[in-house]
Design an enzyme around this catalytic site. Structure first.
Site, short mmCIF file in Angstrom:
data_model
loop_
_atom_site.label_atom_id
_atom_site.label_comp_id
_atom_site.label_asym_id
_atom_site.label_seq_id
_atom_site.Cartn_x
_atom_site.Cartn_y
_atom_site.Cartn_z
N TYR A 1 -10.62 -10.01 -6.27
CA TYR A 1 -9.77 -10.44 -7.34
C TYR A 1 -9.99 -11.46 -8.42
O TYR A 1 -9.66 -11.30 -9.52
CB TYR A 1 -8.24 -10.25 -7.02
CG TYR A 1 -7.90 -9.06 -6.45
CD1 TYR A 1 -7.53 -7.85 -7.15
CD2 TYR A 1 -7.77 -9.10 -4.89
CE1 TYR A 1 -7.13 -6.67 -6.39
CE2 TYR A 1 -7.48 -7.91 -4.43
CZ TYR A 1 -7.18 -6.51 -5.24
OH TYR A 1 -6.70 -5.59 -4.59
N ARG B 1 0.61 -1.13 -0.04
CA ARG B 1 0.05 -0.21 -0.10
C ARG B 1 0.92 1.10 -0.11
O ARG B 1 1.97 1.16 0.22
CB ARG B 1 -0.82 0.08 1.15
CG ARG B 1 -1.68 -1.39 1.45
CD ARG B 1 -2.65 -1.22 2.63
NE ARG B 1 -3.44 -2.21 2.77
CZ ARG B 1 -3.16 -3.23 3.31
NH1 ARG B 1 -1.79 -3.53 3.96
NH2 ARG B 1 -3.98 -4.25 3.58
#
Length: 293
Positions: A274, A145
């Site tokens: 995903y 991140r």
């Protein structure tokens, strides 16, 4: 003051990030301003007023996802007030948040990213070019991140074991592997970094041209600048590269549980989103390749 106690609880016990704390504060301030119309406040509000606020936000064009986040803020806030015996009844319990349509995570096609990163002419020579390329390579090559990238320290980089130690959400550490190519790029960057560092006590891994700790807006600008060369996605953010990392791993057959650990997700549900991108890719291949598709 109960508000101050609430934010201390979030910061020191729940270990929420500064970004999350700011979002919570903004949500509660907005809600408090809304309550003045009813001559009400945090302690006298009822569930009908909370519902009215929710409907008002939706009528103002705020997306259901954003409204849900605001309701989540209220849930956490009033749960705390009840726990601390400041309130006897939680007014949010009777409030049902609006349904949100599932949104597949956007990503950049793997081939486009590889072309960008392997281009000899895109990145300039010297510190800035080496640093910018490394930022993109780290985000796409590890899926970390933005906050984790900014939090990387020199000591977190272990070139011998080809790993980096990442401090994730709620101060949870995880080890992420890096490939041989990335190791060499880090070595190049560390040499260039020595040129701009003036403070020998600087431990931050990613730094500015002045040798200071990098900041979020700088990373956003760098990522947006280079991704604009290969994609027309609206949001060309560091998180787009995290999505691209996860999608690429799935497309190459990686186990979803392993991807969960690499991304630092608390639950498998966060990772499973995903798989939808991977399934859509399989459908596309099928339609292109099968004679009766």
């Amino acid at each position: 003051m109960f508000l101050e106690r609430f934010f201390n609880y979030l910061q020191y016990e729940k270990r929420y990030s500064q970004h999350t704390l700011t979002a919570y504060k903004n949500d509660l301030l907005q809600f408090e301003n809304f309550l003045t119309e009813f001559e009400s406040d945090f302690l006298t509000v009822n569930h009908q007023q909370i519902r009215t606020w929710m409907i008002t936000l939706l009528d103002d064009g705020i997306e259901a996802r954003s409204v849900n986040r605001k309701i989540s803020t209220l849930r956490a806030f009033y749960k705390f007030l009840v726990k601390e015996e400041i309130l006897a009844i939680n007014p949010v319990l009777k409030v049902q948040a609006p349904k949100v349509a599932k949104k597949l995570p956007a990503f950049v096609e793997e081939a486009k990213l590889i072309t960008l990163l392997d281009s000899a002419s895109v990145f300039e020579s010297g510190f800035v070019g080496v640093r910018d390329k490394l930022i993109l390579e780290l985000l796409f090559g590890t899926g970390i991140r933005l906050s984790e990238l900014l939090g990387l320290t020199i000591s977190a980089i272990d070139l011998n074991s080809q790993t980096i130690k990442v401090l994730g959400k709620r101060n949870k550490e995880r080890i992420v592997p890096i490939n041989h190519s990335l190791v060499n790029q880090i070595k190049d960057y560390l040499r260039e970094r020595l040129v701009v560092i003036t403070d020998t006590n600087m431990t931050s891994f990613i730094v500015t041209e002045k040798g200071e700790q990098a900041y979020a807006k700088l990373i956003y600008r760098i990522v947006h600048r280079y991704l604009s060369l290969v994609t027309t996605q609206d949001k060309k953010s560091p998180h787009l590269l995290r999505h691209s990392y996860a999608t690429s791993l799935l497309n190459h057959g990686a186990d979803i549980n392993a991807i969960k650990e690499l991304l630092g997700h608390a639950s498998l549900a966060a990772t499973q989103v995903y798989t939808h991108n991977s399934i859509e890719r399989i459908k596309t291949i099928y339609k292109q390749a099968h004679p009766k598709a």
